[in-house]
Design a protein around this motif. Structure first.
Motif, mmCIF file in Angstrom:
data_model
loop_
_atom_site.group_PDB
_atom_site.id
_atom_site.type_symbol
_atom_site.label_atom_id
_atom_site.label_comp_id
_atom_site.label_asym_id
_atom_site.label_seq_id
_atom_site.Cartn_x
_atom_site.Cartn_y
_atom_site.Cartn_z
ATOM 1 N N UNK A 100 0.876 -1.167 0.000
ATOM 2 C CA UNK A 100 0.000 0.000 0.000
ATOM 3 C C UNK A 100 0.914 1.218 0.000
ATOM 4 N N UNK A 101 0.653 2.154 -0.902
ATOM 5 C CA UNK A 101 1.566 3.273 -1.093
ATOM 6 C C UNK A 101 1.814 4.071 0.193
ATOM 7 N N UNK A 102 0.778 4.404 0.979
ATOM 8 C CA UNK A 102 1.062 5.167 2.210
ATOM 9 C C UNK A 102 2.010 4.426 3.152
ATOM 10 N N UNK A 103 1.830 3.129 3.316
ATOM 11 C CA UNK A 103 2.698 2.372 4.222
ATOM 12 C C UNK A 103 4.097 2.191 3.637
ATOM 13 N N UNK A 104 4.204 2.115 2.323
ATOM 14 C CA UNK A 104 5.524 2.014 1.703
ATOM 15 C C UNK A 104 6.337 3.277 1.980
ATOM 16 N N UNK A 105 5.692 4.439 1.869
ATOM 17 C CA UNK A 105 6.400 5.684 2.156
ATOM 18 C C UNK A 105 6.828 5.741 3.632
ATOM 19 N N UNK A 106 5.979 5.228 4.519
ATOM 20 C CA UNK A 106 6.353 5.177 5.937
ATOM 21 C C UNK A 106 7.575 4.271 6.145
ATOM 22 N N UNK A 107 7.567 3.119 5.483
ATOM 23 C CA UNK A 107 8.691 2.184 5.613
ATOM 24 C C UNK A 107 9.978 2.801 5.069
ATOM 25 N N UNK A 108 9.877 3.538 3.969
ATOM 26 C CA UNK A 108 11.062 4.169 3.388
ATOM 27 C C UNK A 108 11.592 5.280 4.298
ATOM 28 N N UNK A 109 10.682 6.014 4.945
ATOM 29 C CA UNK A 109 11.108 7.065 5.864
ATOM 30 C C UNK A 109 11.858 6.464 7.054
ATOM 31 N N UNK A 110 11.362 5.341 7.585
ATOM 32 C CA UNK A 110 12.044 4.665 8.685
ATOM 33 C C UNK A 110 13.401 4.126 8.229
ATOM 34 N N UNK A 111 13.435 3.555 7.018
ATOM 35 C CA UNK A 111 14.684 2.993 6.496
ATOM 36 C C UNK A 111 15.726 4.086 6.281
ATOM 37 N N UNK A 112 15.267 5.258 5.902
ATOM 38 C CA UNK A 112 16.203 6.372 5.717
ATOM 39 C C UNK A 112 16.856 6.755 7.039
ATOM 40 N N UNK A 113 16.103 6.612 8.108
ATOM 41 C CA UNK A 113 16.616 6.993 9.407
ATOM 42 C C UNK A 113 17.565 5.984 10.021
ATOM 43 N N UNK A 114 17.404 4.699 9.700
ATOM 44 C CA UNK A 114 18.257 3.688 10.345
ATOM 45 C C UNK A 114 19.277 3.046 9.401
ATOM 46 N N UNK A 115 19.451 3.650 8.227
ATOM 47 C CA UNK A 115 20.510 3.191 7.335
ATOM 48 C C UNK A 115 20.146 2.065 6.392
ATOM 49 N N UNK A 116 18.866 1.699 6.321
ATOM 50 C CA UNK A 116 18.455 0.602 5.437
ATOM 51 C C UNK A 116 17.908 1.105 4.108
ATOM 52 N N UNK A 117 17.895 2.394 3.886
ATOM 53 C CA UNK A 117 17.200 2.979 2.733
ATOM 54 C C UNK A 117 17.716 2.427 1.406
ATOM 55 N N UNK A 118 19.010 2.471 1.210
ATOM 56 C CA UNK A 118 19.565 1.990 -0.053
ATOM 57 C C UNK A 118 19.293 0.518 -0.275
ATOM 58 N N UNK A 119 19.401 -0.278 0.780
ATOM 59 C CA UNK A 119 19.158 -1.714 0.663
ATOM 60 C C UNK A 119 17.700 -2.006 0.325
ATOM 61 N N UNK A 120 16.777 -1.247 0.942
ATOM 62 C CA UNK A 120 15.360 -1.441 0.666
ATOM 63 C C UNK A 120 15.028 -1.059 -0.773
ATOM 64 N N UNK A 121 15.577 0.042 -1.245
ATOM 65 C CA UNK A 121 15.352 0.441 -2.641
ATOM 66 C C UNK A 121 15.897 -0.606 -3.606
ATOM 67 N N UNK A 122 17.047 -1.178 -3.271
ATOM 68 C CA UNK A 122 17.649 -2.193 -4.137
ATOM 69 C C UNK A 122 16.755 -3.434 -4.212
ATOM 70 N N UNK A 123 16.194 -3.822 -3.073
ATOM 71 C CA UNK A 123 15.289 -4.978 -3.047
ATOM 72 C C UNK A 123 14.056 -4.717 -3.899
#
Length: 253
Positions: free
Chosen positions: A134-157
């Protein structure tokens, strides 16, 4: 009854399908009449089927589809603007091989998410990787990933998934980080993988949802121009189902 050592060895080797078929053959005297090659063939077929089932279970778990839908259950009789021949081609999946997208639009209750999940389930059955968001929850997950260093890995997946389903797009105007996130996702996938987007908002108004003319052009260029479209119309399926249930209840005293 003592367990046959061959049965134990098959399990030890991870050949659980063959182990089950082996036990079934031991308990079925009628199979003694089959030639040796056919009995071995039955063992191999059972192992192959067992592995296919496990792989499908793994793919469906990873996909995390919102609804347990399948294309065989999609209602094509109720008028919703679904062309049978076009839907059959979508079910075939060649558009995924060509890295094309699919945009499903229409009012709430018309079955957009159901159809998207059904096509996702079919893609899993066709041995393709799928993931639902769901797009709203995906944006929330990406915001959290940006904060804890997982952002690039999540985008790659997300970029590697063969069929990405973005559900409930356009519920609110995107903020600047969300615009950049969406552009990153679609840029990684453009020409390399397929995306399904469902939305209550007509495609011609998606610029307004993005909220930035420049980024809007870039996002829609990667999403819309090679996309198939299903524009649903008609009465809400939820209302029809509720009415039918009421009629059934009244007809059964």
């Amino acid at each position: 009854m003592l367990t046959h050592p061959t049965h134990e060895r098959l399990i030890t080797l991870g050949l659980t399908g063959m182990a089950k078929a082996f036990e079934e053959q031991r308990r079925s005297p009628d199979l003694d009449t089959l030639p040796f090659e056919e009995r071995v063939g039955l063992l191999v077929d059972r192992e192959a089927a067992e592995r296919d089932t496990k792989r499908l279970t793994t793919r469906l778990k990873f996909a995390a589809l919102r609804q347990s839908a399948c294309v065989e259950d999609v209602d094509l009789r109720t008028p919703r603007g679904i062309d049978r021949s076009i839907f059959a081609r979508l079910v075939g999946g060649e558009w995924i091989d060509r890295n094309e997208n699919l945009l499903i639009t229409g009012a709430t209750g018309l079955g957009k998410s159901w159809i998207a999940c059904a096509l996702g389930q079919k893609a899993c059955r066709d041995n393709r990787s799928v993931q639902y968001h769901r797009v709203p929850r995906l944006f929330e997950a990406l915001a959290l990933a940006r904060g804890d260093g997982r952002y690039g890995r999540l985008l790659k997946t997300i970029g590697r998934i063969q069929l990405l389903i973005l559900d409930d797009w356009g519920l609110s105007v995107l903020n600047p980080p969300e615009r950049r996130d969406l552009l990153e996702i679609l840029d990684d996938r453009h020409g390399r993988a397929s995306t399904i987007v469902t939305s209550q908002v007509p495609v011609e108004h998606w610029h307004d949802v993005i909220g930035d003319p420049t980024l809007g052009d870039a996002i829609l260029d990667r999403l819309v121009h090679n996309a198939h479209r299903l524009q649903l119309s008609g009465e809400s399926m939820r209302k029809q189902n509720a009415r039918n249930q009421t009629l059934d209840a009244n007809s059964n005293p």
